[in-house]
Design an enzyme around this catalytic site. Structure first.
Site, mmCIF file in Angstrom:
data_model
loop_
_atom_site.group_PDB
_atom_site.id
_atom_site.type_symbol
_atom_site.label_atom_id
_atom_site.label_comp_id
_atom_site.label_asym_id
_atom_site.label_seq_id
_atom_site.Cartn_x
_atom_site.Cartn_y
_atom_site.Cartn_z
ATOM 1 N N CYS A 78 0.840 -1.211 0.000
ATOM 2 C CA CYS A 78 0.000 0.000 0.000
ATOM 3 C C CYS A 78 0.873 1.258 0.000
ATOM 4 O O CYS A 78 1.557 1.506 -0.983
ATOM 5 C CB CYS A 78 -0.996 -0.055 1.149
ATOM 6 S SG CYS A 78 -2.429 0.971 0.811
ATOM 7 N N ARG A 107 -1.537 7.318 -6.381
ATOM 8 C CA ARG A 107 -2.055 7.378 -5.004
ATOM 9 C C ARG A 107 -3.568 7.473 -4.991
ATOM 10 O O ARG A 107 -4.160 8.157 -5.836
ATOM 11 C CB ARG A 107 -1.523 8.604 -4.266
ATOM 12 C CG ARG A 107 -0.093 8.494 -3.856
ATOM 13 C CD ARG A 107 0.314 9.710 -3.039
ATOM 14 N NE ARG A 107 -0.266 9.707 -1.711
ATOM 15 C CZ ARG A 107 -0.665 10.802 -1.077
ATOM 16 N NH1 ARG A 107 -0.610 11.986 -1.625
ATOM 17 N NH2 ARG A 107 -1.178 10.706 0.138
ATOM 18 N N ILE A 136 -7.377 -0.267 1.468
ATOM 19 C CA ILE A 136 -7.689 0.895 2.317
ATOM 20 C C ILE A 136 -7.059 2.128 1.664
ATOM 21 O O ILE A 136 -5.833 2.282 1.667
ATOM 22 C CB ILE A 136 -7.136 0.708 3.743
ATOM 23 C CG1 ILE A 136 -7.656 -0.603 4.360
ATOM 24 C CG2 ILE A 136 -7.514 1.909 4.619
ATOM 25 C CD1 ILE A 136 -6.962 -1.000 5.652
ATOM 26 N N HIS A 172 -3.522 -4.950 1.702
ATOM 27 C CA HIS A 172 -2.894 -5.187 3.014
ATOM 28 C C HIS A 172 -2.860 -6.672 3.369
ATOM 29 O O HIS A 172 -3.732 -7.148 4.115
ATOM 30 C CB HIS A 172 -3.670 -4.440 4.101
ATOM 31 C CG HIS A 172 -3.416 -2.968 4.125
ATOM 32 N ND1 HIS A 172 -2.508 -2.374 4.982
ATOM 33 C CD2 HIS A 172 -3.942 -1.974 3.386
ATOM 34 C CE1 HIS A 172 -2.493 -1.074 4.770
ATOM 35 N NE2 HIS A 172 -3.357 -0.794 3.811
ATOM 36 N N GLU A 174 -1.173 -8.166 5.480
ATOM 37 C CA GLU A 174 -0.901 -8.383 6.911
ATOM 38 C C GLU A 174 -2.185 -8.355 7.737
ATOM 39 O O GLU A 174 -2.158 -8.658 8.924
ATOM 40 C CB GLU A 174 0.110 -7.339 7.422
ATOM 41 C CG GLU A 174 -0.436 -5.946 7.670
ATOM 42 C CD GLU A 174 -0.704 -5.138 6.404
ATOM 43 O OE1 GLU A 174 -0.621 -5.687 5.287
ATOM 44 O OE2 GLU A 174 -1.037 -3.947 6.550
HETATM 45 N N1 GLN Z 1 -3.496 6.528 0.703
HETATM 46 C C1 GLN Z 1 -2.280 6.223 1.399
HETATM 47 C C2 GLN Z 1 -1.093 6.977 0.807
HETATM 48 O O1 GLN Z 1 -1.188 7.616 -0.166
HETATM 49 C C3 GLN Z 1 -1.989 4.745 1.390
HETATM 50 C C4 GLN Z 1 -3.036 4.026 2.203
HETATM 51 C C5 GLN Z 1 -2.559 2.783 2.867
HETATM 52 O O2 GLN Z 1 -1.356 2.507 2.968
HETATM 53 N N2 GLN Z 1 -3.499 1.997 3.364
HETATM 54 O O3 GLN Z 1 -0.036 6.894 1.362
#
Ligand code: GLN
Length: 192
Positions: A78, A107, A136, A172, A174
């Site tokens: 992420c 992003r 997320i 994610h 984890e």
């Molecule tokens: N939106 C976050 C970012 O730009 C990443 C989100 C996440 O790691 N769950 O860093």
């Protein structure tokens, strides 16, 4: 084998729990000298701008690139996938990344449609059933270079890729309790 998890911000504890469940020596990396004896480093999810700023304050950029050049494997999840990418799209002005992996990462790409969601993914090289991806405010991987392999997609968007001893997943692994991607990193991506 020793695997570090960059422990500046974000979901690093959950990665350590997964590694320990796989009986790998796991290190919460808070200072650059802890990189010295690692075979692999996980950069966790969280907020890429916050992690990047802390990486600058603690002077992590050159040591991670240097240890990677010596063979340390790197996995970004992420926000971590943003930090390993050569190209960051929709980053904040001046947002810095390690520039290790030949991918372009956008992003908050799914956030335009829906903030967070879970979906079953057909993930290459994993045995058994689909992998439950927890997204997320996730980025997606918009392009991969010629040396990178796409491992999973969701509705056409690339959500996991590998290039040599580097792995990027925008969800994610984890958080699901399913250790197969951690095992894949340990057994396949980390050079033996
Ligand atoms: N939106 C976050 C970012 O730009 C990443 C989100 C996440 O790691 N769950 O860093």
């Amino acid at each position: 084998m020793r695997v570090g998890v960059l422990a500046l911000q974000g979901a690093f504890r959950e990665h350590i729990v997964m590694l320990e469940a796989l009986e790998v020596a796991a290190v919460a990396v808070r200072l650059p000298n802890q990189l010295d004896d690692l075979d692999g480093l996980i950069i966790p999810g969280g907020e890429s701008t916050a992690i990047g700023k802390l990486m600058e304050s603690y002077e992590f950029f050159e040591p991670i690139a240097g240890r990677h050049a010596e063979g340390m494997a790197v996995w970004g999840t992420c926000a971590g996938a943003i930090l390993v990418a050569k190209r960051v799209l929709d980053g904040v002005t001046g947002q810095r990344s390690l520039g290790l992996m030949d991918i372009a990462v956008r992003r908050n790409a799914f956030g335009r449609q829906v903030d967070s969601f879970e979906v079953d993914l057909d993930f290459a090289h994993l045995h058994g059933e689909d992998y439950r991806g927890v997204f997320i405010r996730a980025p997606w991987i918009e392009e991969v270079g010629a040396g990178a392999e796409v491992l999973a997609r969701h509705e056409g968007a690339i959500v996991a890729a590998r290039e040599g001893n580097m792995l990027a997943t925008v969800f994610h692994p984890e958080l699901t309790g399913d250790p197969r991607i951690h095992r894949y990193f340990i057994e396949d991506v980390i050079p033996t």
